[in-house]
Design a protein around this motif. Structure first.
Motif, PDB file in Angstrom:
ATOM      1  N   ASN A   1      55.252  35.636  31.613  1.00 48.84           N
ATOM      2  CA  ASN A   1      55.815  36.934  32.003  1.00 48.84           C
ATOM      3  C   ASN A   1      54.894  38.091  31.634  1.00 48.84           C
ATOM      4  N   LYS A   2      54.232  37.973  30.487  1.00 49.65           N
ATOM      5  CA  LYS A   2      53.306  39.018  30.050  1.00 49.65           C
ATOM      6  C   LYS A   2      52.123  39.116  31.017  1.00 49.65           C
TER       7      LYS A   2
ATOM      8  N   ARG B   1      56.950  30.747  28.294  1.00 52.17           N
ATOM      9  CA  ARG B   1      57.642  31.681  29.182  1.00 52.17           C
ATOM     10  C   ARG B   1      57.211  33.115  28.887  1.00 52.17           C
ATOM     11  N   GLU B   2      57.113  33.459  27.613  1.00 43.35           N
ATOM     12  CA  GLU B   2      56.722  34.815  27.219  1.00 43.35           C
ATOM     13  C   GLU B   2      55.321  35.154  27.703  1.00 43.35           C
TER      14      GLU B   2
ATOM     15  N   MET C   1      52.096  38.250  34.162  1.00 41.35           N
ATOM     16  CA  MET C   1      52.563  38.799  35.422  1.00 41.35           C
ATOM     17  C   MET C   1      52.717  40.311  35.337  1.00 41.35           C
ATOM     18  N   ALA C   2      53.222  40.816  34.210  1.00 40.76           N
ATOM     19  CA  ALA C   2      53.402  42.261  34.038  1.00 40.76           C
ATOM     20  C   ALA C   2      52.067  42.997  34.059  1.00 40.76           C
TER      21      ALA C   2
ATOM     22  N   ARG D   1      54.560  38.526  43.115  1.00 42.24           N
ATOM     23  CA  ARG D   1      55.421  37.952  42.085  1.00 42.24           C
ATOM     24  C   ARG D   1      55.874  36.543  42.474  1.00 42.24           C
TER      25      ARG D   1
ATOM     26  N   ARG E   1      54.678  33.167  40.451  1.00 42.69           N
ATOM     27  CA  ARG E   1      55.640  32.244  39.844  1.00 42.69           C
ATOM     28  C   ARG E   1      55.480  30.837  40.398  1.00 42.69           C
TER      29      ARG E   1
ATOM     30  N   ARG F   1      54.592  28.588  37.450  1.00 40.79           N
ATOM     31  CA  ARG F   1      55.829  28.090  36.886  1.00 40.79           C
ATOM     32  C   ARG F   1      56.356  26.831  37.547  1.00 40.79           C
TER      33      ARG F   1
ATOM     34  N   ASP G   1      59.759  26.331  31.552  1.00 47.61           N
ATOM     35  CA  ASP G   1      59.405  27.675  31.116  1.00 47.61           C
ATOM     36  C   ASP G   1      60.613  28.453  30.608  1.00 47.61           C
ATOM     37  N   SER G   2      61.664  27.754  30.183  1.00 47.87           N
ATOM     38  CA  SER G   2      62.791  28.458  29.580  1.00 47.87           C
ATOM     39  C   SER G   2      63.464  27.553  28.562  1.00 47.87           C
TER      40      SER G   2
END
Length: 233
Positions: free
Chosen positions: A110-111, A106-107, A113-114, A157, A161, A165, A170-171
């Protein structure tokens, strides 16, 4: 009748299709009605609905608070959902390694995507600067940035995802749901395809969130029929 056990993901209470089938417009009303069905099933049929503690339980509490649900909804969550921490060490997956992997996954997603969003924003701003009469990025209208660039970033975004995802876990709450269901030999209730996919891999029963309330209603309906026939005798 064999008493059923269910382990609920957050989506078991918050899924849009659930509200539509229950003919409820508001998020809180939908959650309330599902919890009322769970309460009736617990009292009349001994059906137990679990949530992993603290991960999914915390998500549900925050979701209810953030959506302005009344205190009675919070009370129903505390009363009718059995809170249990999954045994991450003794359930043979091995669970602890799997749990850390999912959090790391998950980390990283997200990284990535940022970084991509930042690149889109910088490139778009440079293009606006080139095409406009602005002397610097600061002179570009904030409203234009928000409407033009922000809109495209929002679309990116969603596609990002969906591509990275969809169908994966992913969590941490996702894996907690599966571990607890495996531990209790219970069915998982969720609308998440990643959970469904891994439930099948782990040999765990899966119930779509959209059909869960109807399953409880069916149990309760036949329970009433049996009670009526017993009384007639």
């Amino acid at each position: 009748m064999l008493r059923q056990r269910f382990v609920l993901d957050t989506t078991a209470l918050t899924d849009l299709q659930v509200r539509e089938k229950l003919e409820q417009d508001g998020m809180c009303d939908g959650i309330r009605q599902v919890l009322d069905l769970i309460a009736s099933s617990r009292l009349n049929l001994g059906i137990s609905c679990y949530v992993p503690f603290p991960s999914v339980y915390k998500e549900l509490q925050e979701f209810a608070h953030n959506n302005g649900c009344d205190s009675d909804v919070i009370a129903k969550i505390d009363t009718w959902l059995v809170k249990k921490a999954p045994d991450r060490y003794n359930v043979q997956i091995p669970s602890k390694v799997f749990h850390e992997y999912v959090s790391h996954m998950r980390e990283r997603i997200n990284k990535g995507m940022a970084i991509a969003e930042e690149t889109i924003w910088d490139a778009s701003t440079e293009c606006l600067l080139t095409e406009s009469k602005a002397e610097s990025k600061k002179d570009i209208s904030f409203d234009i940035e928000r409407r033009v660039i922000g809109s495209h970033i929002g679309k990116f975004r969603n596609k990002y995802r969906s591509a990275l995802r969809y169908g994966i876990l992913d969590s941490a709450p996702d894996i907690d749901v599966l571990i607890l269901a495996k531990e209790l030999d219970a069915a998982v209730v969720a609308s998440d395809f990643g959970i469904q996919k891994w439930a099948e891999e782990l040999g765990v029963r899966f119930v779509p969130a959209s059909t869960f309330p109807m399953i409880l209603q069916e149990y309760l309906k036949h329970s009433d029929v049996i009670k009526s026939s017993e009384q007639d005798e």
